[in-house]
Design a protein around this motif. Structure first.
Motif, PDB file in Angstrom:
ATOM      1  N   ASP A 259      15.404   4.136  -5.853  1.00 55.75           N
ATOM      2  CA  ASP A 259      13.937   5.030  -6.149  1.00 55.75           C
ATOM      3  C   ASP A 259      13.084   3.747  -5.727  1.00 55.75           C
TER       4      ASP A 259
ATOM      5  N   ASP B 104       1.404  -1.560   0.001  1.00 55.95           N
ATOM      6  CA  ASP B 104      -0.328  -0.374  -0.166  1.00 55.95           C
ATOM      7  C   ASP B 104       0.742   1.317   0.064  1.00 55.95           C
TER       8      ASP B 104
ATOM      9  N   GLY C 104      13.579   1.068  -4.671  1.00 56.61           N
ATOM     10  CA  GLY C 104      12.950   0.623  -3.295  1.00 56.61           C
ATOM     11  C   GLY C 104      12.569   1.155  -2.633  1.00 56.61           C
ATOM     12  N   LEU C 105      11.988   2.215  -2.712  1.00 59.85           N
ATOM     13  CA  LEU C 105      11.017   3.258  -2.044  1.00 59.85           C
ATOM     14  C   LEU C 105       9.698   3.374  -2.515  1.00 59.85           C
ATOM     15  N   ASP C 106       9.963   3.373  -4.382  1.00 59.23           N
ATOM     16  CA  ASP C 106       8.684   2.686  -5.358  1.00 59.23           C
ATOM     17  C   ASP C 106       7.544   1.216  -4.591  1.00 59.23           C
ATOM     18  N   GLN C 107       8.566  -0.068  -4.678  1.00 61.52           N
ATOM     19  CA  GLN C 107       8.465  -1.667  -4.612  1.00 61.52           C
ATOM     20  C   GLN C 107       6.907  -1.194  -2.873  1.00 61.52           C
ATOM     21  N   VAL C 108       7.582   0.030  -2.230  1.00 61.83           N
ATOM     22  CA  VAL C 108       6.520   0.011  -0.919  1.00 61.83           C
ATOM     23  C   VAL C 108       5.625   1.180  -1.004  1.00 61.83           C
ATOM     24  N   GLY C 109       5.959   1.791  -1.408  1.00 63.23           N
ATOM     25  CA  GLY C 109       4.619   3.100  -2.238  1.00 63.23           C
ATOM     26  C   GLY C 109       5.309   4.231  -1.107  1.00 63.23           C
ATOM     27  N   VAL C 110       5.844   4.595  -1.205  1.00 67.49           N
ATOM     28  CA  VAL C 110       6.542   5.922  -0.768  1.00 67.49           C
ATOM     29  C   VAL C 110       6.808   6.698  -1.903  1.00 67.49           C
TER      30      VAL C 110
ATOM     31  N   VAL D 134       2.493   3.964   1.818  1.00 67.78           N
ATOM     32  CA  VAL D 134       3.400   5.553   2.624  1.00 67.78           C
ATOM     33  C   VAL D 134       2.990   6.203   2.906  1.00 67.78           C
TER      34      VAL D 134
ATOM     35  N   ARG E 188      11.995  13.460  -2.256  1.00 67.64           N
ATOM     36  CA  ARG E 188      10.027  12.928  -2.274  1.00 67.64           C
ATOM     37  C   ARG E 188       9.000  13.716  -1.251  1.00 67.64           C
TER      38      ARG E 188
END
Lengths: 150, 96
Positions: free
Chosen positions: B67, A6, B69-75, A8, A38
């Motif tokens: 990027d 989902d 890594g962050l995209d995979q968990v939805g940041v 975060v 970001r």
């Protein structure tokens, strides 16, 4: 509650993230850069900061951390973070979680309680421990692992 | 904590959104929090730049890895969120 996969809301750093930052680990520093770019300011729970600064016993001994520990590096890393105060309400919530899980790691509990409440991604070296804590209250926390345990 | 009082100006549409966001509450804590957040990110990025100056700049591959890594968990990327009406208006009128 946040579930892996989902979207975060933000990021919370566990002790492992701060320890990795303090030895100049490139992986955690580049995640930190991208998080800031970001528009996030990652959260550091107060108990995590205390744990990370508590001395050599808390520091990593893996090959990935062969660089020397640098308080200045950690201080720079923390410039971009917000500190989450451990107030009475949070302390009591942590105590409840620790009681249910049958453990005594206050820093880990404060990570799980805060990250669950905020729907944060957690950067940690203690994926298994945090998962156990979260499951004890039926929660799930999205995590990225950094330096291995130990 | 010591406080200072200063007069600042806002674009009318920004002020309108701010008053809606405040929901009748005080503005000073909201503005203070927003500015503190901005400064925290700025300080953080300056510290990252200092790290890269000492330890070597990140390669494109390293940043793409972060990027992913962050995209995979939805940041989410909060900086690319839907712009306000003011920002959209500016984008339309910005000279090329």
């Amino acid at each position: 509650m946040s579930r892996p996969g989902d979207q975060v809301a933000g990021l919370t750093y566990d002790t492992g993230a701060l320890l990795a930052a303090g030895v100049g680990d490139r992986r955690v520093w580049r995640l930190h850069r991208r998080a800031l770019e970001r528009g996030h300011a990652p959260v550091v729970p107060a108990a995590v900061l205390a744990h990370a600064c508590s001395g050599p016993a808390a520091r990593p001994s893996s090959p990935a951390s062969s660089s020397a520990w640098s308080p200045d590096l950690l201080a720079g890393f923390l410039y971009g973070c917000g500190l989450e105060v451990l107030d009475e309400a949070l302390a009591r919530h942590c105590a409840l979680l620790l009681n249910r899980a049958g453990t005594a790691d206050v820093a880990a509990a404060s990570v799980v309680v805060g990250a669950t409440r905020r729907r944060d991604l957690v950067i940690t070296s203690n994926v298994a421990g945090l998962r156990r804590l979260a499951r004890s209250v039926g929660a799930q926390v999205a995590m990225i692992a950094v330096l291995p345990d130990g | 904590m010591a406080v200072v009082k200063r007069s600042v100006s806002f674009e009318a549409e920004v002020w309108s959104e701010l008053t809606a966001a405040a929901g009748g509450g005080a503005f000073s804590p909201l503005v203070n929090e927003a500015v503190a957040f901005y400064l925290r990110r700025r300080r953080g990025l300056a510290a990252v730049a200092a790290y890269e100056a000492e330890h070597g700049a990140f390669t494109r591959a390293e940043l793409e890895s972060a990027d992913r890594g962050l995209d995979q968990v939805g940041v989410p990327d909060l900086t690319s969120a839907q712009p306000t009406r003011v920002a959209r208006s500016r984008a339309r009128t910005r000279p090329r």
